[in-house]
Design a protein around this motif. Structure first.
Motif, mmCIF file in Angstrom:
data_model
loop_
_atom_site.group_PDB
_atom_site.id
_atom_site.type_symbol
_atom_site.label_atom_id
_atom_site.label_comp_id
_atom_site.label_asym_id
_atom_site.label_seq_id
_atom_site.Cartn_x
_atom_site.Cartn_y
_atom_site.Cartn_z
ATOM 1 N N GLU A 171 39.266 46.170 27.317
ATOM 2 C CA GLU A 171 39.316 44.745 27.005
ATOM 3 C C GLU A 171 40.011 43.963 28.117
ATOM 4 O O GLU A 171 39.577 42.869 28.500
ATOM 5 C CB GLU A 171 40.024 44.542 25.666
ATOM 6 C CG GLU A 171 39.238 45.110 24.483
ATOM 7 C CD GLU A 171 40.032 45.101 23.194
ATOM 8 O OE1 GLU A 171 41.237 44.751 23.235
ATOM 9 O OE2 GLU A 171 39.453 45.446 22.138
ATOM 10 N N ALA A 172 41.094 44.532 28.651
ATOM 11 C CA ALA A 172 41.825 43.867 29.735
ATOM 12 C C ALA A 172 40.989 43.802 31.002
ATOM 13 O O ALA A 172 40.973 42.787 31.709
ATOM 14 C CB ALA A 172 43.145 44.593 30.000
ATOM 15 N N LEU A 173 40.257 44.888 31.292
ATOM 16 C CA LEU A 173 39.431 44.912 32.497
ATOM 17 C C LEU A 173 38.278 43.928 32.401
ATOM 18 O O LEU A 173 37.940 43.254 33.378
ATOM 19 C CB LEU A 173 38.899 46.319 32.735
ATOM 20 C CG LEU A 173 39.894 47.332 33.315
ATOM 21 C CD1 LEU A 173 39.326 48.737 33.248
ATOM 22 C CD2 LEU A 173 40.261 46.972 34.745
ATOM 23 N N LEU A 174 37.660 43.835 31.235
ATOM 24 C CA LEU A 174 36.551 42.899 31.085
ATOM 25 C C LEU A 174 37.031 41.456 31.093
ATOM 26 O O LEU A 174 36.319 40.564 31.573
ATOM 27 C CB LEU A 174 35.787 43.187 29.785
ATOM 28 C CG LEU A 174 34.980 44.494 29.766
ATOM 29 C CD1 LEU A 174 34.272 44.649 28.436
ATOM 30 C CD2 LEU A 174 33.981 44.552 30.914
ATOM 31 N N ARG A 182 44.533 45.792 39.181
ATOM 32 C CA ARG A 182 45.808 45.740 39.901
ATOM 33 C C ARG A 182 46.940 46.295 39.038
ATOM 34 O O ARG A 182 47.838 46.977 39.542
ATOM 35 C CB ARG A 182 46.118 44.296 40.319
ATOM 36 C CG ARG A 182 45.293 43.805 41.500
ATOM 37 C CD ARG A 182 45.895 42.544 42.083
ATOM 38 N NE ARG A 182 45.154 42.072 43.230
ATOM 39 C CZ ARG A 182 44.280 41.076 43.199
ATOM 40 N NH1 ARG A 182 44.030 40.458 42.041
ATOM 41 N NH2 ARG A 182 43.634 40.693 44.288
ATOM 42 N N GLU A 183 46.899 46.008 37.742
ATOM 43 C CA GLU A 183 47.930 46.529 36.856
ATOM 44 C C GLU A 183 47.849 48.046 36.782
ATOM 45 O O GLU A 183 48.864 48.746 36.823
ATOM 46 C CB GLU A 183 47.768 45.914 35.461
ATOM 47 C CG GLU A 183 48.724 46.458 34.408
ATOM 48 C CD GLU A 183 50.188 46.211 34.724
ATOM 49 O OE1 GLU A 183 51.037 46.959 34.193
ATOM 50 O OE2 GLU A 183 50.498 45.263 35.483
ATOM 51 N N ALA A 188 50.051 51.982 43.518
ATOM 52 C CA ALA A 188 49.239 52.438 44.655
ATOM 53 C C ALA A 188 49.950 52.135 45.970
ATOM 54 O O ALA A 188 50.733 51.177 46.068
ATOM 55 C CB ALA A 188 47.884 51.755 44.637
ATOM 56 N N PRO A 189 49.704 52.927 47.018
ATOM 57 C CA PRO A 189 50.331 52.693 48.318
ATOM 58 C C PRO A 189 49.801 51.409 48.957
ATOM 59 O O PRO A 189 48.733 50.914 48.598
ATOM 60 C CB PRO A 189 49.934 53.919 49.138
ATOM 61 C CG PRO A 189 48.682 54.421 48.498
ATOM 62 C CD PRO A 189 48.841 54.130 47.036
#
Length: 250
Positions: A171-174, A182-183, A188-189
């Protein structure tokens, strides 16, 4: 004087598999190019490709990408393992009348590329895996990003636990694919985050993720179970030339 710009060739099609399921695939680059079968990361769809699509014309590569079950326009297959995807891929190559291809897989696509190399060794000229998922035990989990670590524990509990974990993430990605990604990748490096700031890369990510997760979180959960539990093939039996790419901070 007008300048002629040659746009990359793109095709989008469907195949009815022997068991009646639909497999959706997409091709990029010249139709007569060197065929490369690509197994995209998790979650991903047939829209997964290089941000600079012109690279396929320059390298004369015909990239073939398909939705795995439950993603995009491909029919879900509850309880599926990894090997069945290799068999789906073989049927796709039969449809395309391709006897052999180069094979690649990234992240969660890595195990599927290896499965194809083990089940159809005569059809693989060479294979590459880019930061591919590997069989894990609990002591391996400290280096994983949070969602992958939580996914391993959930898979060892139940499919319902995996689905409950991934549903709010879907749901957050859509709602905002870039913010959601990003969350997820907040640890991530810097080198990864630099790539993530590229507008072309962002465009492809949004298209691929939106299509992959459009039907629901079920296909993602099915894949989480397949990857995190015991694999249904032996990756050590890969006999073709195999290059495994892995960064120092991956």
């Amino acid at each position: 004087m007008a300048i002629s710009v040659r746009l990359p060739h793109v095709s989008d099609a469907r195949l009815t598999l022997r068991d009646g399921r639909t497999l959706a695939w997409r091709e990029y680059g010249p139709a007569d190019g060197q065929p490369v079968l690509w197994f995209q990361g998790t979650p991903g769809s047939r829209f997964s490709r290089h941000a600079d699509e012109g690279v396929y014309e320059r390298l004369h590569v015909r990239l073939i990408v398909f939705d795995r079950p439950g993603y995009g326009a491909s029919t879900r297959l509850p309880g599926r393992g990894i090997s069945v995807i290799a068999d789906d891929a073989a049927q796709l190559l039969d449809r395309l009348t391709l006897e052999s291809v180069h094979v690649g897989g990234g992240s969660g696509g890595g195990p599927h590329a290896l499965a194809f190399a083990t089940r159809s060794p005569d059809r693989v000229r060479a294979a590459s895996v880019v930061v591919g998922a590997a069989p894990l035990v609990e002591t391996d989990l400290d280096g994983l990003i949070e969602v992958n670590r939580d996914g391993w524990y959930a898979a060892h509990e139940s499919w319902d636990a995996v689905h409950a974990l991934l549903t709010p993430l879907r749901e957050a990605l859509l709602a905002d694919p870039l913010a959601g990604f990003r969350e997820t990748m907040k640890v991530a490096p810097p080198s990864d985050k630099e790539v993530m700031n590229d507008p072309a890369w962002q465009r492809v990510l949004v298209e691929s993720v939106n299509e992959a997760l459009r039907p629901g979180a079920e296909g993602w959960a099915d894949e989480g179970m397949a990857i995190n539990l015991a694999w249904d093939f032996d990756p050590t039996s890969v006999s073709c030339s195999l290059t495994w790419w892995h960064g120092e901070h991956d």
